[in-house]
Structures are given as structure tokens and as C-alpha cells.
Scaffold this motif. Structure first.
Motif, PDB file in Angstrom:
ATOM      1  N   GLY A  84       0.821  -1.213   0.000  1.00 22.45           N
ATOM      2  CA  GLY A  84       0.000   0.000   0.000  1.00 22.45           C
ATOM      3  C   GLY A  84       0.847   1.252   0.000  1.00 22.45           C
ATOM      4  N   PHE A  85       1.887   1.263   0.821  1.00 23.46           N
ATOM      5  CA  PHE A  85       2.776   2.420   0.873  1.00 23.46           C
ATOM      6  C   PHE A  85       3.467   2.630  -0.473  1.00 23.46           C
ATOM      7  N   GLU A  86       3.969   1.562  -1.056  1.00 21.30           N
ATOM      8  CA  GLU A  86       4.664   1.675  -2.341  1.00 21.30           C
ATOM      9  C   GLU A  86       3.711   2.096  -3.467  1.00 21.30           C
ATOM     10  N   ARG A  87       2.458   1.651  -3.387  1.00 22.02           N
ATOM     11  CA  ARG A  87       1.474   2.052  -4.395  1.00 22.02           C
ATOM     12  C   ARG A  87       1.233   3.562  -4.319  1.00 22.02           C
ATOM     13  N   TRP A  88       1.053   4.091  -3.098  1.00 16.70           N
ATOM     14  CA  TRP A  88       0.841   5.537  -2.944  1.00 16.70           C
ATOM     15  C   TRP A  88       2.089   6.321  -3.320  1.00 16.70           C
ATOM     16  N   GLN A  89       3.229   5.782  -2.981  1.00 16.15           N
ATOM     17  CA  GLN A  89       4.479   6.459  -3.331  1.00 16.15           C
ATOM     18  C   GLN A  89       4.631   6.541  -4.850  1.00 16.15           C
ATOM     19  N   ALA A  90       4.303   5.482  -5.558  1.00 12.91           N
ATOM     20  CA  ALA A  90       4.390   5.489  -7.023  1.00 12.91           C
ATOM     21  C   ALA A  90       3.397   6.478  -7.622  1.00 12.91           C
ATOM     22  N   ARG A  91       2.214   6.582  -7.025  1.00  9.62           N
ATOM     23  CA  ARG A  91       1.207   7.525  -7.524  1.00  9.62           C
ATOM     24  C   ARG A  91       1.669   8.971  -7.359  1.00  9.62           C
ATOM     25  N   ILE A  92       2.271   9.259  -6.227  1.00  8.93           N
ATOM     26  CA  ILE A  92       2.657  10.642  -5.928  1.00  8.93           C
ATOM     27  C   ILE A  92       3.962  11.014  -6.614  1.00  8.93           C
ATOM     28  N   VAL A  93       4.994  10.212  -6.435  1.00  9.74           N
ATOM     29  CA  VAL A  93       6.308  10.545  -6.972  1.00  9.74           C
ATOM     30  C   VAL A  93       6.287  10.528  -8.497  1.00  9.74           C
ATOM     31  N   GLY A  94       5.543   9.629  -9.075  1.00 12.77           N
ATOM     32  CA  GLY A  94       5.483   9.526 -10.530  1.00 12.77           C
ATOM     33  C   GLY A  94       4.591  10.578 -11.173  1.00 12.77           C
ATOM     34  N   ARG A  95       3.851  11.330 -10.371  1.00 12.00           N
ATOM     35  CA  ARG A  95       2.911  12.319 -10.911  1.00 12.00           C
ATOM     36  C   ARG A  95       3.039  13.643 -10.157  1.00 12.00           C
ATOM     37  N   ALA A 118       0.933  17.472   4.928  1.00 14.54           N
ATOM     38  CA  ALA A 118       2.357  17.702   5.191  1.00 14.54           C
ATOM     39  C   ALA A 118       3.031  16.419   5.660  1.00 14.54           C
ATOM     40  N   VAL A 119       2.367  15.705   6.535  1.00 17.01           N
ATOM     41  CA  VAL A 119       2.920  14.445   7.047  1.00 17.01           C
ATOM     42  C   VAL A 119       2.964  13.392   5.939  1.00 17.01           C
ATOM     43  N   VAL A 120       1.896  13.301   5.167  1.00 15.51           N
ATOM     44  CA  VAL A 120       1.862  12.334   4.065  1.00 15.51           C
ATOM     45  C   VAL A 120       2.937  12.669   3.030  1.00 15.51           C
ATOM     46  N   ALA A 121       3.059  13.948   2.693  1.00 14.61           N
ATOM     47  CA  ALA A 121       4.069  14.361   1.705  1.00 14.61           C
ATOM     48  C   ALA A 121       5.479  14.036   2.193  1.00 14.61           C
ATOM     49  N   GLY A 122       5.729  14.253   3.466  1.00 18.03           N
ATOM     50  CA  GLY A 122       7.043  13.907   4.017  1.00 18.03           C
ATOM     51  C   GLY A 122       7.290  12.413   3.999  1.00 18.03           C
ATOM     52  N   SER A 123       6.260  11.642   4.349  1.00 15.12           N
ATOM     53  CA  SER A 123       6.393  10.185   4.352  1.00 15.12           C
ATOM     54  C   SER A 123       6.645   9.641   2.955  1.00 15.12           C
ATOM     55  N   LEU A 124       5.965  10.231   1.979  1.00 13.68           N
ATOM     56  CA  LEU A 124       6.103   9.766   0.601  1.00 13.68           C
ATOM     57  C   LEU A 124       7.258  10.430  -0.138  1.00 13.68           C
ATOM     58  N   ARG A 125       7.934  11.355   0.554  1.00 11.95           N
ATOM     59  CA  ARG A 125       9.099  12.045  -0.011  1.00 11.95           C
ATOM     60  C   ARG A 125       8.763  12.846  -1.277  1.00 11.95           C
ATOM     61  N   VAL A 126       7.665  13.584  -1.207  1.00 12.30           N
ATOM     62  CA  VAL A 126       7.372  14.530  -2.289  1.00 12.30           C
ATOM     63  C   VAL A 126       8.538  15.509  -2.325  1.00 12.30           C
ATOM     64  N   PRO A 127       9.099  15.802  -3.476  1.00 15.89           N
ATOM     65  CA  PRO A 127      10.265  16.697  -3.519  1.00 15.89           C
ATOM     66  C   PRO A 127       9.960  18.067  -2.898  1.00 15.89           C
TER      67      PRO A 127
END
Length: 156
Positions: A84-95, A118-127
Motif C-alpha cells: 500500500g505504501f509503495e502504491r501511494w508512493q508510485a502515484r505521488i512521486v510519478g505524478r 504535510a505528514v503524508v508528503a514527508g512520508s512519501l518524499r514529495v520533492p
């Protein structure tokens, strides 16, 4: 001095959820003539946004740092959680456009709540190159709309 105090209240309100920058700005406009001109209204909005953005970067960095903790590592050891974490990370980082739109919505209208984002963005490493300017623009727009709206009603 006005801009410094607005920035400080913005910072505190961004860190402590029970302190409301919106109430502070509304009161400031209602009791003073400091935001009478459009330039001053924009400067006050920007000062509040700078404080809020700095605070949200603290939340972002805290979440990013927490991803290195043992507790999170144990939670992500579960294959379902990891997937689940990797799926959300791929959705955010790839888009980056999608992540920018979600950030802009959270920063401007407050839905979803910016603190959670803010917490989700930090967890998912949004640039940070996407996160910081998007939050700053959204918060500036939010506070400018608030200030001009309260100012408009105060003039009635």
C-alpha cells in the motif's frame, strides 16, 4: 514589525493546531487599518504564508525522518502495508502535477487538511522543490482571500 508578528503567528499556528492564523488575520483586519491597501494586504498574506509554510516544512521533515524509525520499519515489514505504501508512493512521486494539485487544494481551501498532507508528503518524499512553493502559493492565496473578504465586510 507588523509583518514579523504576522509571520511569527503563522509559524506558531502551523506548528500548534489550536492556534488559528485565520482568526488572528480576521481580527487584525477588523480592528486596524493596516491592511487597507492591496499592497499591504498582499504583504500581510505573504508574511502569514511564509510562517505557515516554514511550520509545515517542519511537519514534512518530521514525517520524512520518521520513515527511518524502527517502529515504521516494523509496520512496513507487513507485505500488505508495504504494498500500500509503495502504491501511494508510485502515484505521488510519478505524478508531480497530481501531487501539486493535492498540495495546492490543501493549502488553499484546507481540504484535505494541510497538516495531514504535510505528514503524508514527508512520508512519501514529495520533492521539497514541489512542496514548498506549492504550499507557499496556496497559503498566500488563502490568506489574501481572507484578508480582502474581511476587509470588504469591515467597509460595509
Amino acid at each position: 514589525m507588523l509583518l514579523l508578528s504576522v509571520c511569527a503567528v503563522g509559524l506558531v499556528s502551523g506548528l500548534v493546531p489550536v492556534v488559528s492564523i485565520e482568526v488572528y488575520l480576521g481580527g487584525l483586519v477588523a480592528v486596524s487599518d493596516a491592511t487597507g491597501s492591496p499592497g499591504v494586504a498582499f504583504a500581510v498574506s505573504l508574511a502569514a504564508a511564509v510562517g505557515q509554510t516554514a511550520a509545515k516544512v517542519v511537519w514534512y521533515l518530521g514525517a520524512a525522518r520518521s520513515m527511518e524509525s524502527r517502529w515504521v520499519a516494523r509496520k512496513l515489514a507487513d507485505p500488505r502495508r508495504r504494498a500500500g505504501f509503495e502504491r501511494w508512493q508510485a502515484r505521488i512521486v510519478g505524478r508531480p502535477v497530481m501531487s501539486s494539485m493535492v498540495l495546492l487544494a490543501a493549502a488553499t481551501v484546507g481540504f484535505p487538511p494541510l497538516m495531514i498532507i504535510a505528514v503524508v508528503a514527508g512520508s512519501l518524499r514529495v520533492p521539497l522543490a514541489i512542496y514548498v512553493p506549492t504550499v507557499l502559493v496556496g497559503r498566500t492565496l488563502r490568506f489574501w482571500l481572507l484578508i480582502t473578504g474581511v476587509g470588504w465586510f469591515a467597509d460595509l
